[in-house]
Design a protein around this motif. Structure first.
Motif, short mmCIF file in Angstrom:
data_model
loop_
_atom_site.label_atom_id
_atom_site.label_comp_id
_atom_site.label_asym_id
_atom_site.label_seq_id
_atom_site.Cartn_x
_atom_site.Cartn_y
_atom_site.Cartn_z
N ASP A 255 -14.50 24.76 20.34
CA ASP A 255 -14.85 24.48 18.70
C ASP A 255 -13.55 24.41 17.87
OD1 ASP A 255 -13.90 27.07 18.08
OD2 ASP A 255 -15.67 27.72 17.73
N LEU A 256 -13.91 24.10 16.71
CA LEU A 256 -12.65 23.54 15.91
C LEU A 256 -11.51 24.56 15.87
CD1 LEU A 256 -14.62 22.12 12.81
CD2 LEU A 256 -13.43 21.00 14.52
N VAL A 257 -11.86 25.97 15.97
CA VAL A 257 -10.92 26.97 15.95
C VAL A 257 -10.34 27.25 17.46
CG1 VAL A 257 -11.17 27.65 13.61
CG2 VAL A 257 -12.55 28.66 15.66
N GLY A 258 -10.95 26.53 18.47
CA GLY A 258 -10.63 27.02 19.83
C GLY A 258 -11.46 28.03 20.49
N ASN A 259 -12.45 28.47 19.87
CA ASN A 259 -13.24 29.18 20.88
C ASN A 259 -14.14 28.47 21.88
OD1 ASN A 259 -12.82 31.58 18.98
ND2 ASN A 259 -14.15 30.55 17.41
N PRO A 260 -14.18 29.14 22.94
CA PRO A 260 -14.85 28.60 24.16
C PRO A 260 -16.39 28.45 24.12
CG PRO A 260 -14.35 30.79 24.61
CD PRO A 260 -13.66 30.52 23.48
N VAL A 261 -17.08 27.58 24.42
CA VAL A 261 -18.73 27.45 24.51
C VAL A 261 -18.88 27.18 26.03
CG1 VAL A 261 -20.76 26.57 23.52
CG2 VAL A 261 -18.94 27.06 22.09
N GLU A 262 -19.42 27.69 26.64
CA GLU A 262 -20.02 27.48 27.97
C GLU A 262 -21.12 26.67 28.06
OE1 GLU A 262 -20.98 29.93 31.35
OE2 GLU A 262 -18.94 29.88 31.45
N LEU A 263 -21.34 25.48 28.65
CA LEU A 263 -22.40 24.64 29.10
C LEU A 263 -22.56 24.50 30.26
CD1 LEU A 263 -24.66 23.13 27.10
CD2 LEU A 263 -23.11 21.18 27.35
#
Length: 689
Positions: free
Chosen positions: A40-48
């Motif tokens: 995301d915009l601040v570098g947090n990971p999102v797993e898909l």
């Protein structure tokens, strides 16, 4: 009959069959065909994952291809994905993927695809391009070793499945009953990726192909699945064919670039001038300092082996051992080392130095008096080090309170890094150093991952990452002039042009539950060279007390792979098992090693194919086995006679046979009548069509 690859999906879009020559390779599919990591915009990971989509439509195409459309995403609303499988010919299919994100606040960092589960059965073998080529018949063993499969992430580890780096080539393979599946990532841009596989249970291996996309939602290449017949060498032929046709980074043949001292095939003699083996304890000068004190020992080995040597020094830095990026001036002063280089050159030998790559040392744990914290502040090095996705800054390679140093990784794209490397390399070159293993700790010359928004490069890894390292290497080579450069582990494919001699790590294959195969030589021996390395930590994986002749086997293996032979010295001028083993510990019997090196070094000097030739498929060799006892792993039977084959200019094939034992070894070679008896601790040669 030509190889044939067949596949089938269920109506729900699950791979239910993958047959090579009628042999089923697919294991039960759990639907997780792809896994993406978003930021995301601040570098947090999102797993898909593919399983996050409620709807999957499967369309079979008239040309033999398939389209899978994923929709109704439960995790990231509005997101869709499309997987394509194209039929290229009866033996090959290609996989492509595109993910269309439903939110503009997210970007694709990487995609693991295709996450196919391969059926593993008795007799199956998994070829991985780690450690210059590792063959596993029980991949589950690796899951309990130090080198477990893992995704590349910030900060980088050392040895892993990362390409370009400790993984030198973009493919892997699985085969059984001489029927196999070769998996190639045909990426001419050499973007960073993981090329690996994980044993999910005793019957299933999951491919791990983690592609960094620099924020793009679609892979710019298609992953190739190719059916083949044979063994790992046949899979290597498929990759080499793609490489030689498509890879613009391949340099001129090594034979056109070799300096004379390297063409003369010196035996590498590695030793430290401070300490007593390990990277700990007192770093007081030892019997090989001042530098000229090693000359009598080197003279003894030169006479015993009848040829030149490359004296390769460790713990020589005037800064601190293994404390990048600074190495100069040498311990004891530049004049002392320069005089030593002149004396070596006068007797036909060469001088090499181990260095430590592009890390940054705040403080050395080996020599705590070496502290760069003030320099870090004065030079604003915080602006130059690699940053993580959320701005974090730290390092894992040889870094931490219980290892070599405390510090960071330098970003390969930064002018500060280029200027520092050029200064250190030029200083060594001007002192008469012939070989500089400058990129130690950068396994395979890997550039550490960087996500900085302030360095002028994209904030997500992609092809720019490899381009930055190639530019750094070009600057290093300019500074080196005629000095040969290299790295720890085998240099990865896009870095072969500069890294002409590398510190090989095939022995790491034993530590991850496999056996080494000369895959690296098969692909790249025409373009670069290597030496059998300082064998760091070898005794942690091979029980040398119960396998007292293992060093003979190890040296013979590197000989048939076309690599320079290397010995590591302890005190008294004796040959030790490996670097990092204390000099007070037991060491191997000397006479057989000296005799083997003498014989094999002669063979290498007499046969140019072993210096910079093209390896070709070796005929099967039947011979007795020796037992190799591993540490906390099952024993292995290994051939007593090792073999390789090389292409001659006249089109014939040279087969080299090396006897790893102290007695004669009879063997038979496929296609050659009768029995060949290979002398003890020596080699034999056949010329075949």
């Amino acid at each position: 009959m030509s190889p044939k690859l067949e596949y089938a999906f269920s109506e729900q879009g699950r791979l239910i069959s993958l047959r090579c020559q009628g042999l089923e390779f697919a294991s039960a599919d759990d639907g997780a065909l792809f896994l993406a990591q978003l930021r995301d915009l601040v570098g947090n990971p999102v797993e898909l994952c593919a399983t996050d989509f409620a709807q999957v439509a499967c369309e079979a195409l008239s040309d033999g291809g398939t389209i899978l459309r994923f929709s109704d995403c439960k995790k990231v609303r509005g997101t869709t994905a499309e997987v394509t499988v194209r039929r290229i010919n009866p033996a090959e299919i290609c996989w492509g993927i595109r993910i269309d994100l439903g939110m503009d606040t997210l970007q694709v960092e990487w995609i693991d695809f295709p996450r196919v589960r391969i059926r593993h059965e008795q007799g199956g073998k998994l070829l991985l391009p780690i450690n210059e080529g590792t063959l596993l018949d029980d991949p589950q063993i690796r899951e309990h070793t130090w080198l477990q499969p893992s995704y590349a992430e910030y900060p980088m580890t050392g040895v892993s499945g990362f390409y370009p780096g400790p993984v030198a080539a973009q493919f892997e393979a699985y085969y059984r009953d001489e029927k196999g599946l070769c998996v190639i990532c045909p990426d001419a841009a050499h973007a960073p990726k993981t090329v690996d596989a994980r044993a999910e249970n005793s019957e299933a291996i999951r491919l791990m192909l983690q592609h960094f996309t620099s924020g793009q939602s679609e892979l710019p290449y298609e992953v190739r699945f190719i059916a083949f017949e044979g063994d790992w060498q046949n899979a290597a032929e498929l990759y080499r064919a793609w490489m030689e046709e498509n890879d613009h980074t391949l340099p001129k043949p090594l034979v056109e670039r070799l300096p004379k001292w390297l063409a003369d095939s010196p035996v590498v003699v590695a030793y430290s001038v401070r300490g007593h083996g390990p990277d700990s304890g007192t770093m007081a000068p030892n019997e090989y300092f001042p530098y000229e004190a090693a000359l009598p020992t080197l003279q003894r080995y030169r006479e015993a082996w009848g040829g030149p040597l490359l004296a390769l020094l460790m713990h020589w830095e005037g800064t601190a051992p293994w404390a990048p990026p600074y190495v100069w001036p040498p311990y004891g002063g530049e004049e002392l080392l320069r005089d030593y280089a002149k004396k070596l050159h006068a007797q036909g030998d060469a001088l090499g130095l181990y260095c430590s790559g592009i890390g940054w040392t705040q403080r050395s744990n080996i020599d705590p008096t070496y502290d760069c914290q003030r320099k870090f502040q004065e030079l604003h090095v915080d602006r130059e080090v690699c940053a993580g996705p959320r701005g974090e800054r730290y390092s894992r390679v040889c870094n931490g309170y219980n290892t070599i140093r405390i510090g960071y990784d330098l970003c390969a794209s930064r002018p500060f890094t280029h200027d520092t490397v050029k200064h250190e390399v030029a200083s060594a070159a001007q002192a008469g150093v012939d070989y500089l293993q400058y990129f130690d700790q950068n396994q395979g010359c890997a550039s550490p991952l960087c996500y900085s928004h302030d360095h002028g490069h994209p904030a997500l890894p992609g092809p720019w990452h490899t381009d930055a390292m190639r530019e750094l290497l070009a600057d290093a080579q300019t500074a080196a002039n005629s000095t040969v450069l290299g790295c720890e582990n085998a240099a990865a494919e896009p870095y072969l042009g500069v890294c002409q001699l590398n510190d090989l790590r095939s022995h790491l294959a034993w530590g991850c539950g496999g056996v080494p195969v000369p895959l690296y030589s098969y692909l790249f021996h025409e373009y670069t060279s290597g030496f059998s390395g300082n064998c760091v930590c070898l005794a942690a994986w091979v029980d040398v007390e119960r396998t007292p002749d293992f060093l003979l086997w190890h040296l013979a293996w590197h000989f048939v792979a076309g690599n320079l032979l290397t010995v590591v010295l302890k005190d008294g001028g004796d040959i030790h098992w490996c670097w990092s083993r204390d000099w007070s510990e037991s060491f191997p019997e000397q006479a057989p090693i000296i005799q083997l090196v003498k014989n094999l070094a002669r063979w290498r000097r007499e046969h140019p194919e072993l210096v910079a030739g093209r390896m070709v498929k070796c005929p099967k060799v039947e011979c007795a086995n020796v037992v190799i006892h591993r540490v906390e792993m099952p024993d292995l039977a290994a051939p007593a006679v090792l073999a390789s084959a090389w292409q001659k200019a006249d089109g014939n094939r040279v087969v080299i046979l090396a006897n790893t034992t102290r007695k004669e070894q009879p063997c038979t070679v496929e296609g050659h009548p009768g029995t060949i008896v290979v002398p003890p601790l020596d080699a034999s040669l056949l010329i075949t069509k």
